[in-house]
Design a protein around this motif. Structure first.
Motif, mmCIF file in Angstrom:
data_model
loop_
_atom_site.group_PDB
_atom_site.id
_atom_site.type_symbol
_atom_site.label_atom_id
_atom_site.label_comp_id
_atom_site.label_asym_id
_atom_site.label_seq_id
_atom_site.Cartn_x
_atom_site.Cartn_y
_atom_site.Cartn_z
ATOM 1 N N PRO A 143 0.801 -1.227 0.000
ATOM 2 C CA PRO A 143 0.000 0.000 0.000
ATOM 3 C C PRO A 143 0.831 1.274 0.000
ATOM 4 C CG PRO A 143 -0.913 -1.595 1.533
ATOM 5 C CD PRO A 143 0.379 -2.171 1.051
ATOM 6 N N ALA A 144 1.889 1.315 0.808
ATOM 7 C CA ALA A 144 2.709 2.528 0.889
ATOM 8 C C ALA A 144 3.357 2.846 -0.448
ATOM 9 C CB ALA A 144 3.779 2.362 1.970
ATOM 10 N N VAL A 145 3.766 1.815 -1.170
ATOM 11 C CA VAL A 145 4.401 2.011 -2.469
ATOM 12 C C VAL A 145 3.386 2.530 -3.481
ATOM 13 C CG1 VAL A 145 5.580 0.856 -4.377
ATOM 14 C CG2 VAL A 145 6.134 0.248 -2.020
ATOM 15 N N ALA A 146 2.221 1.887 -3.530
ATOM 16 C CA ALA A 146 1.193 2.297 -4.483
ATOM 17 C C ALA A 146 0.756 3.737 -4.246
ATOM 18 C CB ALA A 146 -0.008 1.359 -4.383
ATOM 19 N N MET A 147 0.475 4.090 -3.000
ATOM 20 C CA MET A 147 0.043 5.447 -2.689
ATOM 21 C C MET A 147 1.099 6.474 -3.081
ATOM 22 S SD MET A 147 -2.221 7.538 -1.353
ATOM 23 C CE MET A 147 -3.315 6.776 -0.163
ATOM 24 N N THR A 148 2.350 6.178 -2.789
ATOM 25 C CA THR A 148 3.426 7.114 -3.103
ATOM 26 C C THR A 148 3.574 7.312 -4.602
ATOM 27 O OG1 THR A 148 4.619 6.495 -1.097
ATOM 28 C CG2 THR A 148 5.882 7.596 -2.817
ATOM 29 N N VAL A 149 3.609 6.204 -5.352
ATOM 30 C CA VAL A 149 3.774 6.305 -6.805
ATOM 31 C C VAL A 149 2.594 7.036 -7.434
ATOM 32 C CG1 VAL A 149 3.962 5.007 -8.949
ATOM 33 C CG2 VAL A 149 5.223 4.253 -6.927
ATOM 34 N N HIS A 150 1.391 6.717 -7.004
ATOM 35 C CA HIS A 150 0.203 7.370 -7.562
ATOM 36 C C HIS A 150 0.236 8.877 -7.316
ATOM 37 C CE1 HIS A 150 -2.432 3.461 -7.459
ATOM 38 N NE2 HIS A 150 -1.302 3.314 -8.118
ATOM 39 N N CYS A 151 0.553 9.266 -6.088
ATOM 40 C CA CYS A 151 0.527 10.691 -5.744
ATOM 41 C C CYS A 151 1.664 11.461 -6.404
ATOM 42 C CB CYS A 151 0.569 10.859 -4.229
ATOM 43 S SG CYS A 151 -0.972 10.365 -3.402
ATOM 44 N N VAL A 152 2.843 10.865 -6.487
ATOM 45 C CA VAL A 152 3.967 11.529 -7.148
ATOM 46 C C VAL A 152 3.664 11.705 -8.635
ATOM 47 C CG1 VAL A 152 6.379 11.260 -7.840
ATOM 48 C CG2 VAL A 152 5.711 10.797 -5.482
ATOM 49 N N THR A 153 3.085 10.689 -9.249
ATOM 50 C CA THR A 153 2.707 10.789 -10.659
ATOM 51 C C THR A 153 1.704 11.914 -10.878
ATOM 52 O OG1 THR A 153 3.069 8.417 -11.007
ATOM 53 C CG2 THR A 153 1.676 9.566 -12.607
ATOM 54 N N SER A 154 0.675 11.956 -10.040
ATOM 55 C CA SER A 154 -0.346 12.995 -10.168
ATOM 56 C C SER A 154 0.235 14.378 -9.908
ATOM 57 C CB SER A 154 -1.504 12.722 -9.203
ATOM 58 O OG SER A 154 -2.178 11.530 -9.560
ATOM 59 N N ALA A 155 1.118 14.484 -8.917
ATOM 60 C CA ALA A 155 1.741 15.777 -8.616
ATOM 61 C C ALA A 155 2.533 16.286 -9.812
ATOM 62 C CB ALA A 155 2.647 15.651 -7.394
ATOM 63 N N ALA A 156 3.285 15.406 -10.454
ATOM 64 C CA ALA A 156 4.082 15.809 -11.616
ATOM 65 C C ALA A 156 3.185 16.251 -12.769
ATOM 66 C CB ALA A 156 4.974 14.647 -12.057
#
Length: 311
Positions: A178-191
Motif C-alpha cells: 500500500p505505501a508504495v502504491a500510494m506514493t507512486v500514484h501521488c507523485v505521478t499525479s503531482a508531476a
C-alpha cells in the motif's frame, strides 16, 4: 464486505465532489489539483526514504511504471475531468451521478477481462443501480443549470479512466504494498498536475482561506479516505462489489451538496437513493449466493493478493 468500510468509502469518496466544489470557487481545476498533490507527494516521498523503506524491497522499475500508469488513470485522468466539469458549472451531484454509470461498464467487462463470474442476481442489482441513477438524472435535468450541454460529457471520460485503472490493477500479477502504491500514484499525479498548472499559468495559489480549507478537505478525506478505501475494498471484495457502492455516490453527494451549497434535492433524488440502496443489497446477496456455484479455475485457485490501498 465490511459494512463499516463500505459506509466510510461512500462518504469519503463523495467528499471529493464536495471538495472540488469548494475549490472551484477560488481557483482553476489545475491549481486545486496541483496543490492537492504536490505537498502530499513530497511528504510521501520523504516517508518512503525514511520510515517505509522496507516496503520498497523487491519493487522493480516495471512495478513502478505500471503503478504510474494506474495512478495517472485513477487519479490524474479521473480527477481532472471531475474538477473541470464542476468548474464548468455541472453540479457536484450530477457529476457524481454521471460517474455512477461506472458499475455497469465495470460489471459488463469483469467477465471477459478478469474471468470473474457475475450472477443473474448481481446483474439484477446492477440494473436497479442504473435505474436509481436514471431517476436522479431526470430530477437534475428537470431543475436546469448553467453548464453547456457538452460539459455533461466530461465526467464520462473520467469514469472510463477509472474503469481502465481498475482493470489494469486487477490484472497485475505482482501487487505492491500500500505505501508504495500510494506514493507512486501521488507523485505521478503531482508531476502531471504541476506541469498542467505551469502550462496554464495556474501555479500560484490564491490567498483565500477557503482554498486551503478545500485542499485540507481533499487530502484528508478524499485522498487518504476515498481513494485508499477504493483499492482496499477492491482487493477484498472484487470489481462488481466495490463498483456497486459507486451507485450510492450520486444521491449521497446530491444530499451533501443540498446541505452545503443549496443544490436541489427533491423526492426524485430521494427515490434514487432508495433504489441505489436496494441495488447494493441485491448485488451483495447475489455475490454470496454465486460464490459457492462459481467453478474453481486455475486463476480462482490462486491465493488472494494482499489488500492494497492506493484516491
Amino acid at each position: 464486505m465490511n459494512v463499516v468500510l463500505s459506509i466510510a468509502f461512500v462518504l469519503t469518496w463523495s467528499s471529493g465532489f464536495i471538495g472540488a466544489k469548494l475549490g472551484a470557487g477560488s481557483a482553476s481545476a489545475a491549481t486545486v489539483l496541483m496543490w492537492r498533490f504536490l505537498p502530499l507527494a513530497v511528504v510521501l516521498a520523504v516517508v518512503a526514504l525514511t520510515l517505509t523503506r522496507a516496503s520498497w524491497r523487491g519493487v522493480t522499475p516495471r512495478d513502478v511504471g505500471r503503478q504510474s500508469v494506474v495512478g495517472a488513470l485513477s487519479q490524474s485522468g479521473y480527477l481532472l475531468t471531475v474538477y473541470y466539469a464542476i468548474q464548468l458549472g455541472v453540479s457536484s451531484g450530477t457529476t457524481a451521478l454521471i460517474d455512477g454509470t461506472q458499475p455497469l461498464v465495470a460489471g459488463a467487462l469483469a467477465g471477459p477481462l478478469l474471468g470473474q463470474y457475475v450472477s443473474r442476481t448481481q446483474w439484477l442489482g446492477l440494473g436497479l443501480g442504473v435505474t436509481g441513477v436514471a431517476i436522479v438524472t431526470a430530477a437534475d435535468f428537470a431543475g436546469g443549470g448553467d453548464a453547456p450541454w457538452w460539459a455533461y460529457l466530461v465526467p464520462f471520460l473520467g469514469m472510463l479512466s477509472l474503469v481502465a485503472a481498475t482493470f489494469l490493477d486487477r490484472r497485475t500479477r505482482r501487487p505492491v504494498r500500500p505505501a508504495v502504491a500510494m506514493t507512486v500514484h501521488c507523485v505521478t499525479s503531482a508531476a502531471l498536475f504541476t506541469a498542467l498548472a505551469a502550462a496554464t499559468g495556474g501555479v500560484v495559489p490564491p490567498a483565500e482561506a477557503s482554498f486551503w480549507v478545500a485542499i485540507g478537505w481533499l487530502v484528508a478525506l478524499s485522498t487518504f479516505g476515498g481513494y485508499g478505501l477504493y483499492w482496499l475494498i477492491l482487493r477484498r471484495s472484487g470489481v462488481t462489489q466495490v463498483n456497486t457502492l459507486m451507485f450510492l455516490m450520486a444521491p449521497v453527494t446530491a444530499l451533501w451538496g443540498a446541505l452545503m451549497f443549496g443544490e436541489p434535492f427533491g423526492a426524485q433524488t430521494a427515490l434514487g437513493l432508495a433504489v441505489g440502496l436496494a441495488a447494493v443489497v441485491v448485488v451483495r446477496r447475489g455475490g454470496d449466493a454465486s460464490a459457492s456455484k462459481e467453478p474453481v479455475t486455475a486463476a480462482s485457485a490462486e491465493p488472494a493478493p494482499r489488500a492494497r490501498t492506493g484516491r
